[in-house]
Design a protein around this motif. Structure first.
Motif, PDB file in Angstrom:
ATOM      1  N   SER A  39      44.090   6.707  35.594  1.00 20.24           N
ATOM      2  CA  SER A  39      44.320   5.603  34.329  1.00 20.24           C
ATOM      3  C   SER A  39      45.592   4.779  35.163  1.00 20.24           C
ATOM      4  O   SER A  39      45.216   3.412  34.195  1.00 20.24           O
ATOM      5  N   LEU A  40      46.674   5.081  36.000  1.00 21.92           N
ATOM      6  CA  LEU A  40      47.305   4.623  36.024  1.00 21.92           C
ATOM      7  C   LEU A  40      46.890   3.165  37.207  1.00 21.92           C
ATOM      8  O   LEU A  40      47.809   2.018  36.780  1.00 21.92           O
ATOM      9  N   PRO A 174      48.578   7.980  28.942  1.00 25.65           N
ATOM     10  CA  PRO A 174      48.175  10.032  28.350  1.00 25.65           C
ATOM     11  C   PRO A 174      47.575  10.383  29.664  1.00 25.65           C
ATOM     12  O   PRO A 174      47.633   9.975  30.508  1.00 25.65           O
ATOM     13  N   ILE A 175      47.651  11.906  28.781  1.00 26.09           N
ATOM     14  CA  ILE A 175      47.152  13.178  29.981  1.00 26.09           C
ATOM     15  C   ILE A 175      45.380  12.446  30.363  1.00 26.09           C
ATOM     16  O   ILE A 175      45.032  12.405  29.343  1.00 26.09           O
ATOM     17  N   VAL A 176      44.921  12.886  30.913  1.00 28.63           N
ATOM     18  CA  VAL A 176      43.721  12.730  31.090  1.00 28.63           C
ATOM     19  C   VAL A 176      43.485  13.642  31.178  1.00 28.63           C
ATOM     20  O   VAL A 176      43.868  14.466  32.369  1.00 28.63           O
ATOM     21  N   MET A 184      43.821  17.222  33.872  1.00 30.31           N
ATOM     22  CA  MET A 184      43.360  16.472  35.251  1.00 30.31           C
ATOM     23  C   MET A 184      44.514  16.998  36.349  1.00 30.31           C
ATOM     24  O   MET A 184      45.836  16.443  36.462  1.00 30.31           O
ATOM     25  N   SER A 185      44.298  17.242  37.954  1.00 32.18           N
ATOM     26  CA  SER A 185      45.481  17.829  38.349  1.00 32.18           C
ATOM     27  C   SER A 185      45.229  17.921  40.167  1.00 32.18           C
ATOM     28  O   SER A 185      44.027  18.210  39.924  1.00 32.18           O
ATOM     29  N   LEU A 270      50.070  25.423  37.380  1.00 34.30           N
ATOM     30  CA  LEU A 270      50.034  24.288  36.969  1.00 34.30           C
ATOM     31  C   LEU A 270      50.817  24.435  35.548  1.00 34.30           C
ATOM     32  O   LEU A 270      51.797  24.782  34.603  1.00 34.30           O
ATOM     33  N   ILE A 271      50.889  22.649  34.803  1.00 30.02           N
ATOM     34  CA  ILE A 271      51.415  22.390  34.243  1.00 30.02           C
ATOM     35  C   ILE A 271      51.015  21.746  32.984  1.00 30.02           C
ATOM     36  O   ILE A 271      49.677  21.015  33.888  1.00 30.02           O
ATOM     37  N   ASP A 272      50.788  21.706  31.746  1.00 29.48           N
ATOM     38  CA  ASP A 272      50.640  20.618  30.614  1.00 29.48           C
ATOM     39  C   ASP A 272      51.798  20.607  30.020  1.00 29.48           C
ATOM     40  O   ASP A 272      52.498  21.394  29.461  1.00 29.48           O
TER      41      ASP A 272
END
Ligand code: AMP
Length: 283
Positions: A39-40, A174-176, A184-185, A270-272
């Motif tokens: 997306s970026l 935005p976060i996908v 996603m990571s 993990l982060i969110d």
């Protein structure tokens, strides 16, 4: 597609684009690309005349006990995806080119790096700010694209860009997420099926918090407690509600806030996060 491994040819290419009057959009990554990175890259290609992707697993942002050696490296698949989404050049420097013997210069962004990931990974933002400054100097972009997934990182890069007069527009995307909500990571690859299931409590906790915020809850502790209860199956590193730019705790939700979580699921960290802007007429 052009692939460069050192700063001088990368910069020469960018200078030629600039001389031809073209704008350059830049997406810095550590590779192992997924739909979040995509997306970026798509935004960089759509909003600029040419776009550059960097792929570099930066050793100075990993502590000795962290996953630098295991971090997934998938350059062939990454190049194929980059070509599909219209990337014009890839900058993939080698460690020896980035940090040659005698290397001694680091960028330290103060205050906003103290909490959240800066609290549990004290080395981290110095490494990030330093490598992004170096990448900016090699790529010379007009705009650079970062994900809200790493919201504190985006705030640090905005601060550094303003403070050092870099003249680059920082765009935060935005976060996908996966269909079930997991952010996603590249590190999701480490998760076993059972861990993958348990990891859903991060995004579920944040979704409950968003419902509370939308319903008018403004007490940070109530919101944090709700997320903590939802995250009972994982090893919580932090749950913090802070001002989204200053990254300081608030006694009440006001302006734009960042609610960020980090947790270990098995061996994987993990982060969110979510952001929320209180309506203007509040206060
Ligand atoms: P990384 O390769 O993990 O260093 O990430 C490179 C860039 O992609 C950073 O600006 C991240 O915030 C962004 N990014 C990573 N995951 C996501 C995601 N799920 N959604 C949006 N952006 C992301």
């Amino acid at each position: 597609m052009n692939v460069f491994h050192t700063a001088d040819p990368m910069r020469a290419w960018s200078e030629a684009q600039r001389a031809a009057g073209k704008t350059i959009g830049f997406t810095p990554t550590m590779g192992a690309l997924h739909a979040g990175h995509e997306s970026l890259m798509r935004a960089a290609a759509a909003q600029n005349d040419v776009s550059v992707l960097s792929i570099y697993v930066n050793p100075t942002q990993f502590a000795p006990h962290e996953d630098f050696n295991q971090y997934p490296r998938t350059l062939d698949a990454d190049s194929a995806l980059a070509a599909r989404v219209g990337v014009n050049a890839i900058y993939a420097p080698a460690d020896a080119a980035m940090y040659p013997p005698g290397y001694a210069t680091y960028v330290d962004v103060e205050r906003i790096t103290q909490r959240l990931c800066g609290g549990s990974r004290p080395h981290f933002f110095r490494g990030v700010a330093t490598v992004v400054a170096k990448l900016f100097n090699a790529v010379r972009p007009h705009r650079a694209y970062f994900g809200q997934k790493d919201a504190q990182q985006a705030a640090v890069i905005r601060r550094m860009t303003r403070d050092l007069d870099l003249g680059i527009e920082i765009v935060e995307m935005p976060i996908v997420r996966e269909p079930d909500g997991l952010a996603m990571s590249s590190r999701n690859k480490y998760l076993s099926p059972g861990e993958r299931q348990r990891a859903l409590c991060l995004s579920r906790g944040l979704a409950l918090a968003r419902d509370l915020l939308n319903a008018g809850e403004r007490d940070p502790q109530t919101i944090i407690d709700t997320v903590r209860n939802a995250m009972n199956g994982v090893d919580i590193d932090y749950i913090e509600l802070v001002d989204a730019e200053a990254i300081v705790p608030l006694d009440r939700v006001r302006g734009t806030v960042l609610l960020a979580v980090a947790a270990r699921v098995g061996e994987t960290r993990l982060i969110d996060n979510i952001k929320f802007t209180a309506p203007d007429d509040e206060e």
